[in-house]
Design a protein around this motif. Structure first.
Motif, short mmCIF file in Angstrom:
data_model
loop_
_atom_site.label_atom_id
_atom_site.label_comp_id
_atom_site.label_asym_id
_atom_site.label_seq_id
_atom_site.Cartn_x
_atom_site.Cartn_y
_atom_site.Cartn_z
N GLY A 68 0.66 -1.32 -0.09
CA GLY A 68 -0.18 -0.02 0.13
C GLY A 68 0.81 1.46 -0.04
N HIS A 69 2.15 0.96 0.30
CA HIS A 69 2.99 2.35 0.12
C HIS A 69 3.56 2.67 -1.08
CE1 HIS A 69 4.43 1.94 4.63
NE2 HIS A 69 3.12 2.06 4.83
N ILE A 70 3.24 1.66 -2.06
CA ILE A 70 3.71 2.00 -3.33
C ILE A 70 2.87 3.14 -4.09
CG2 ILE A 70 3.57 1.25 -5.75
CD1 ILE A 70 3.90 -1.60 -4.67
N GLY A 71 3.66 4.06 -4.58
CA GLY A 71 2.94 5.36 -4.97
C GLY A 71 3.05 6.54 -3.91
N SER A 72 3.40 6.20 -2.80
CA SER A 72 3.33 7.26 -1.70
C SER A 72 4.74 7.49 -1.54
CB SER A 72 2.96 6.64 -0.23
OG SER A 72 3.24 7.48 0.55
N ARG A 73 5.13 8.91 -1.12
CA ARG A 73 6.29 9.52 -0.95
C ARG A 73 6.63 9.97 0.38
NH1 ARG A 73 8.39 12.91 -6.53
NH2 ARG A 73 7.78 11.22 -8.22
N ARG A 74 5.87 9.30 1.29
CA ARG A 74 5.98 9.60 2.76
C ARG A 74 6.95 8.76 3.30
NH1 ARG A 74 0.56 9.00 6.11
NH2 ARG A 74 1.84 9.17 7.67
N HIS A 75 7.70 9.11 4.17
CA HIS A 75 8.90 8.31 4.81
C HIS A 75 8.94 8.48 6.52
CE1 HIS A 75 11.13 12.18 5.04
NE2 HIS A 75 11.01 12.23 3.72
N VAL A 76 9.62 7.82 7.05
CA VAL A 76 10.04 8.03 8.47
C VAL A 76 10.05 9.26 8.97
CG1 VAL A 76 11.21 7.09 10.29
CG2 VAL A 76 10.73 5.57 8.70
N PRO A 77 9.51 9.75 9.79
CA PRO A 77 9.97 11.22 10.40
C PRO A 77 11.41 11.49 10.65
CG PRO A 77 8.02 10.15 11.53
CD PRO A 77 8.69 9.07 10.73
N PHE A 78 11.83 12.60 10.35
CA PHE A 78 13.36 12.82 10.63
C PHE A 78 14.28 12.36 9.58
CE2 PHE A 78 11.18 12.42 14.93
CZ PHE A 78 10.69 13.80 14.91
N MET A 79 13.79 11.59 8.64
CA MET A 79 14.64 11.01 7.58
C MET A 79 14.15 11.81 6.37
SD MET A 79 16.86 9.19 9.32
CE MET A 79 17.02 8.67 10.79
N THR A 80 14.95 11.43 5.17
CA THR A 80 14.64 11.70 3.89
C THR A 80 14.57 10.79 3.07
OG1 THR A 80 16.98 11.60 3.17
CG2 THR A 80 16.41 13.55 4.56
N ASP A 81 14.11 11.16 1.58
CA ASP A 81 13.85 10.04 0.71
C ASP A 81 14.96 9.23 0.58
OD1 ASP A 81 11.56 12.12 0.22
OD2 ASP A 81 12.54 12.83 -1.65
N ASN A 82 16.26 9.57 0.80
CA ASN A 82 17.35 8.83 0.52
C ASN A 82 17.42 7.81 1.78
OD1 ASN A 82 19.19 10.42 -1.47
ND2 ASN A 82 18.61 11.80 0.10
N GLU A 83 16.84 7.94 2.73
CA GLU A 83 16.98 6.89 3.59
C GLU A 83 15.68 5.78 3.57
OE1 GLU A 83 19.55 9.20 4.73
OE2 GLU A 83 17.60 10.21 4.92
N ALA A 84 14.51 6.33 2.84
CA ALA A 84 13.72 5.43 2.34
C ALA A 84 14.18 4.33 1.35
CB ALA A 84 12.56 6.02 1.87
N LEU A 85 14.93 4.93 0.52
CA LEU A 85 15.73 4.02 -0.32
C LEU A 85 16.42 2.94 0.12
CD1 LEU A 85 16.38 3.61 -3.57
CD2 LEU A 85 18.26 5.10 -3.42
N ILE A 86 17.31 3.66 1.16
CA ILE A 86 18.39 2.86 1.71
C ILE A 86 17.57 1.43 2.60
CG2 ILE A 86 20.08 2.41 3.60
CD1 ILE A 86 20.87 5.65 2.75
N ASP A 87 16.45 1.88 3.20
CA ASP A 87 15.58 0.86 3.85
C ASP A 87 15.25 -0.07 3.22
OD1 ASP A 87 15.35 1.42 6.56
OD2 ASP A 87 13.33 1.66 6.54
N VAL A 88 14.52 0.43 1.98
CA VAL A 88 13.87 -0.97 1.21
C VAL A 88 15.00 -1.71 0.36
CG1 VAL A 88 13.61 0.35 -1.01
CG2 VAL A 88 12.08 -1.49 -0.37
N LEU A 89 16.00 -1.07 -0.03
CA LEU A 89 17.14 -1.78 -0.60
C LEU A 89 17.96 -2.89 0.49
CD1 LEU A 89 18.98 0.83 -2.71
CD2 LEU A 89 17.36 -0.84 -3.40
N VAL A 90 18.14 -2.43 1.43
CA VAL A 90 19.18 -3.24 2.51
C VAL A 90 18.18 -4.11 3.21
CG1 VAL A 90 20.49 -3.23 4.75
CG2 VAL A 90 20.75 -1.46 2.91
N HIS A 91 16.82 -3.68 3.65
CA HIS A 91 16.20 -4.78 4.56
C HIS A 91 15.72 -5.77 3.22
CE1 HIS A 91 16.50 -2.40 7.83
NE2 HIS A 91 15.66 -1.89 7.88
#
Length: 215
Positions: free
Chosen positions: A93-116
Motif C-alpha cells: 500500500g505504500h507504493i506510490g506514496s512519498r511519505r517516509h519515516v519522520p526526521f529522515m529523507t527520501d534517501n533513507e527510504a531508498l536505503i531502507d527498502v534496498l537493505v532490508h
C-alpha cells in the motif's frame, strides 16, 4: 538519481519484495534475518512503518527512554503481531506514496527498502536483485553521512570501488566488487564481504586487532 527516479526505484522494489513475501512459508517468516535478533517477520513489519507520524515516533522514543534503536525494534515487534497478509498489504500500500519515516529523507527510504530486502531474502537463500545505480546512490548517501550509520566508522580508512556501477569513494586499501555487497558492508552486514576483493577486503576479513596495526 533525481527525486522522481528515486521513488520509481522504491516503488519497484516494494512491488518486487511484496511479491516475494507472498511466496514465503510460515517457517521462512519465522527465520532469523540478517539483523541480529530480528526475524524475517520483524523486518517486514519494520517496512510497514514508513508512514509513522511524528507524534507516534516521539512517543515510541520516550517509551524506550530515549533509546532510538530500542524504539525502532519495539515498534517493529509490536507490528509483527499482525497477520502476514496485513503486513504484505501495508508494504504494498505504500507504493506510490512519498511519505517516509519522520526526521529522515527520501534517501533513507531508498536505503531502507534496498537493505532490508536483503536482510530478508539472503538468509532464506532467495535472490532479490538491486538496481546497481540505486545501490550506488544509497552507498554514496551512507558514505556522506557517517554519523547516521555506525558501521561506517571502521571503514573510513578504505577506498571502495564498485565493479558494476559508477561508484568510487575513499582513500586507502581498495575494497572492490558488486555494489550490493559494498552497500551491505557499509550498513554493518559482513555477509557481502566474501564477494569483495582487493587489499582492503583482505584486511577487513582479518580480526579487528590484526588489521595492519590500524585497529
Amino acid at each position: 538519481m533525481d527525486r522522481d527516479e528515486l521513488w520509481r526505484v522504491i516503488d519497484a522494489q516494494r512491488g518486487a519484495l511484496t511479491d516475494q513475501l507472498e511466496e514465503l512459508s510460515d517457517d521462512e517468516w519465522r527465520h532469523p534475518s540478517l539483523c541480529a535478533g530480528w526475524t524475517v517477520r520483524d523486518v517486514a513489519a519494520h517496512l510497514t512503518l514508513q508512514h509513522l507520524r511524528v507524534g507516534r515516533a516521539l512517543r515510541d522514543v520516550a517509551r524506550a527512554r530515549g533509546n532510538v534503536d530500542r524504539a525502532v525494534r519495539d515498534a517493529a515487534v509490536a507490528k509483527a503481531a499482525l497477520p502476514t497478509a496485513t503486513l504484505i498489504a501495508e508494504v504494498r500500500g505504500h507504493i506510490g506514496s512519498r511519505r517516509h519515516v519522520p526526521f529522515m529523507t527520501d534517501n533513507e527510504a531508498l536505503i531502507d527498502v534496498l537493505v532490508h530486502s536483503q536482510d530478508i531474502m539472503i538468509p532464506l537463500g532467495r535472490r532479490h536483485d538491486l538496481p546497481p545505480h540505486a545501490a550506488a546512490a544509497a552507498a554514496d548517501r551512507i558514505w556522506s553521512r557517517p554519523w547516521l550509520f555506525r558501521a561506517m566508522k571502521p571503514l573510513r580508512g578504505y577506498a571502495f570501488v564498485a565493479a558494476d556501477a559508477d561508484f568510487r569513494v575513499g582513500n586507502g586499501p581498495v575494497v572492490e566488487g558488486p555494489i550490493d555487497a559494498i552497500l551491505l558492508l557499509m550498513t554493518g552486514r559482513p555477509v557481502g564481504l566474501p564477494r569483495l576483493a582487493g587489499a582492503g577486503a583482505d584486511d577487513l576479513r582479518q580480526p579487528a586487532t590484526d588489521r595492519s596495526g590500524r585497529r
